[in-house]
Design a protein around this motif. Sequence first.
Motif, short mmCIF file in Angstrom:
data_model
loop_
_atom_site.label_atom_id
_atom_site.label_comp_id
_atom_site.label_asym_id
_atom_site.label_seq_id
_atom_site.Cartn_x
_atom_site.Cartn_y
_atom_site.Cartn_z
N LEU A 171 61.44 50.78 21.58
CA LEU A 171 62.82 50.31 21.59
C LEU A 171 63.20 49.82 20.20
O LEU A 171 62.56 48.91 19.66
N ILE A 172 64.25 50.39 19.63
CA ILE A 172 64.75 49.96 18.32
C ILE A 172 65.92 49.01 18.54
O ILE A 172 66.91 49.37 19.16
N ASN A 173 65.78 47.80 18.07
CA ASN A 173 66.80 46.75 18.22
C ASN A 173 67.26 46.61 19.68
O ASN A 173 68.45 46.75 19.99
N PRO A 174 66.34 46.35 20.60
CA PRO A 174 66.73 46.23 22.00
C PRO A 174 67.61 45.01 22.24
O PRO A 174 67.40 43.96 21.64
N ASP A 175 68.60 45.14 23.12
CA ASP A 175 69.42 44.01 23.52
C ASP A 175 69.00 43.57 24.92
O ASP A 175 68.04 44.10 25.50
N ASP A 176 69.71 42.60 25.47
CA ASP A 176 69.32 42.05 26.78
C ASP A 176 69.38 43.11 27.87
O ASP A 176 68.52 43.14 28.77
N GLU A 177 70.40 43.99 27.81
CA GLU A 177 70.51 45.03 28.84
C GLU A 177 69.36 46.03 28.76
O GLU A 177 68.83 46.48 29.77
N ALA A 178 68.97 46.38 27.54
CA ALA A 178 67.85 47.29 27.38
C ALA A 178 66.57 46.66 27.90
O ALA A 178 65.76 47.31 28.58
N GLU A 179 66.38 45.39 27.62
CA GLU A 179 65.19 44.69 28.11
C GLU A 179 65.20 44.62 29.63
O GLU A 179 64.17 44.77 30.29
N ALA A 180 66.37 44.42 30.21
CA ALA A 180 66.48 44.38 31.66
C ALA A 180 66.17 45.75 32.26
O ALA A 180 65.54 45.85 33.33
N THR A 181 66.59 46.81 31.56
CA THR A 181 66.27 48.16 32.02
C THR A 181 64.78 48.39 32.05
O THR A 181 64.22 48.91 33.03
N VAL A 182 64.08 48.00 30.99
CA VAL A 182 62.64 48.17 30.92
C VAL A 182 61.95 47.33 31.99
O VAL A 182 60.99 47.79 32.64
N ALA A 183 62.43 46.11 32.20
CA ALA A 183 61.83 45.25 33.22
C ALA A 183 61.97 45.87 34.61
O ALA A 183 61.04 45.82 35.43
N SER A 184 63.12 46.47 34.88
CA SER A 184 63.33 47.10 36.19
C SER A 184 62.42 48.32 36.36
O SER A 184 61.93 48.58 37.45
N LEU A 185 62.20 49.06 35.29
CA LEU A 185 61.30 50.21 35.35
C LEU A 185 59.86 49.76 35.61
O LEU A 185 59.14 50.38 36.40
N ALA A 186 59.45 48.70 34.95
CA ALA A 186 58.11 48.18 35.16
C ALA A 186 57.93 47.71 36.59
O ALA A 186 56.88 47.94 37.22
N ALA A 187 58.96 47.06 37.13
CA ALA A 187 58.88 46.58 38.52
C ALA A 187 58.82 47.75 39.50
O ALA A 187 58.12 47.69 40.52
N ALA A 188 59.55 48.81 39.19
CA ALA A 188 59.62 49.94 40.11
C ALA A 188 58.38 50.84 40.06
O ALA A 188 57.97 51.40 41.07
N HIS A 189 57.79 50.97 38.88
CA HIS A 189 56.74 51.97 38.70
C HIS A 189 55.39 51.39 38.32
O HIS A 189 54.45 52.16 38.07
N GLY A 190 55.28 50.06 38.27
CA GLY A 190 54.00 49.43 37.95
C GLY A 190 53.91 49.02 36.50
O GLY A 190 53.75 49.88 35.62
#
Length: 475
Positions: free
Chosen positions: A253-272
């Motif tokens: 992630l290049i210069n991630p913002d809060d929404e990008a971080e939330a996207t990654v967190a949701s992916l981690a929760a969904a897929h391990g």
Amino acid sequence: MSPIPPPTGPAGLQSDLDAARDAEHTGRREAAMALYRRVLELGESGGAEAAAAHDALARLLVGQDMAEAAGHALASWRLTPTDQTRRSNLWQLLTHLGEAGDVARFQGREDCVGLVALGNALRRDGQALRAERAYRRAVERFPEVSFTLSRLACLCAEQHRLEEADALFLQAAERHGGRDAVTRTAPAFLASLHEGPAPAGIRATLAEGAESTDRPLVVYACCDAVYARKFLPTMVRSIVEDSGLDCAIALHLINPDDEAEATVASLAAAHGAGRFIVLRETIDLTPLGDNAKTYYACSRFLVLPDLLARWKRPVLMLDVDLLAIRDLNPLLATSARSDLGMMSHALKRLDIWSLLYADVLHIQPTMGAWRFLDLTRRYIRHFLDHGMPVWFLDQAALAAVHLAGFAGQAAPRLTVYPADIHSSTVMVDGEGRYWTDDSAYFYSVRATGGGQHAVHRLKRRAGTTADVKQGKTQG
């Protein structure tokens, strides 16, 4: 169609131009073209109105007659030679016009567009010597149209006349810049990069999930915050559910913002969370302005050699807007004994920037792959450090390294994927279910020429386009 009002003479040029633009914007294509052509008939002085009319006709005709479109683009550029957009439009058209079946159509034409079109058509028809003659006539007869140098340079590169191609690219770069300015094919230039000091990588944090080291493959994608929100959910889902790969997933992630971080967190929760590796890079890209997109495309190459050495496993690097649409293992098996696997589309585009595509790279943890990627990083870093973040720099680097990077030594082993690893069509229903080509491995909006739908709208692959034709749409 409403009748066009009678001519109003030179004093009415602006009025006609405004009416043409209104017709174009409201979808009245034929009326718009007729009005633009009338502007040209009345505009004997060749002023700003004529330049705008030529530019508009080039745009309207590109899907109907690319050669005629190129003629208008050339006329528009001649009237406004400092306009960067019109210069780019002309460069693109001269690069892509002329199919193999067009040789007879352009034979005998001695205008600039006709000669370039003939050269392109002859190249596509396998007549390289005749193509070179056509290009050279264009260069000699129209020296002010420096874009012809690119055509001749790409032909020389195709024939591994690398020093000659390099000199032509340098001449073109002096005249019009653009992609030619970041394209070098002289082995001596590549050798100087190899012998220079180690290039800088990137400054980033790295968080590796506990289960990521147990996976035999790493799928790696890089993007900015906007693309993370738009494309990561669908891309990651396709890898987890449709690719058939046992893999860790690395997200850069290049210069991630809060929404990008939330996207990654949701992916981690969904897929391990354990299978994910997350690189976070923070960099001030303000000096690059609109060219920041070049850095987004290139940053992954600035860190790839380090990641390969760290992970010591095969890496599948993908553009973030790609979807895996079926089991990828058969594709990866074809390149498992090479150092790298990449797609080529050079025959379609006839240019060096499409010799090797950067959207799919299968990389083995070998010294050959590391040497290739290290020189690619040095090439990209050279031009970034010289203030030249030109779009397609990454693919110019891949082509140059492949063609000229290993003169006098064993080159890395390369598997070239055919262009149809990408699905050329996609059909989507209201629920986001989609159908693609049966034989392809990926779907991408950009790589397949635009497509009908943005990738983030696609939710679930339901089958193939053949199924749709047969009425098998349940799933």
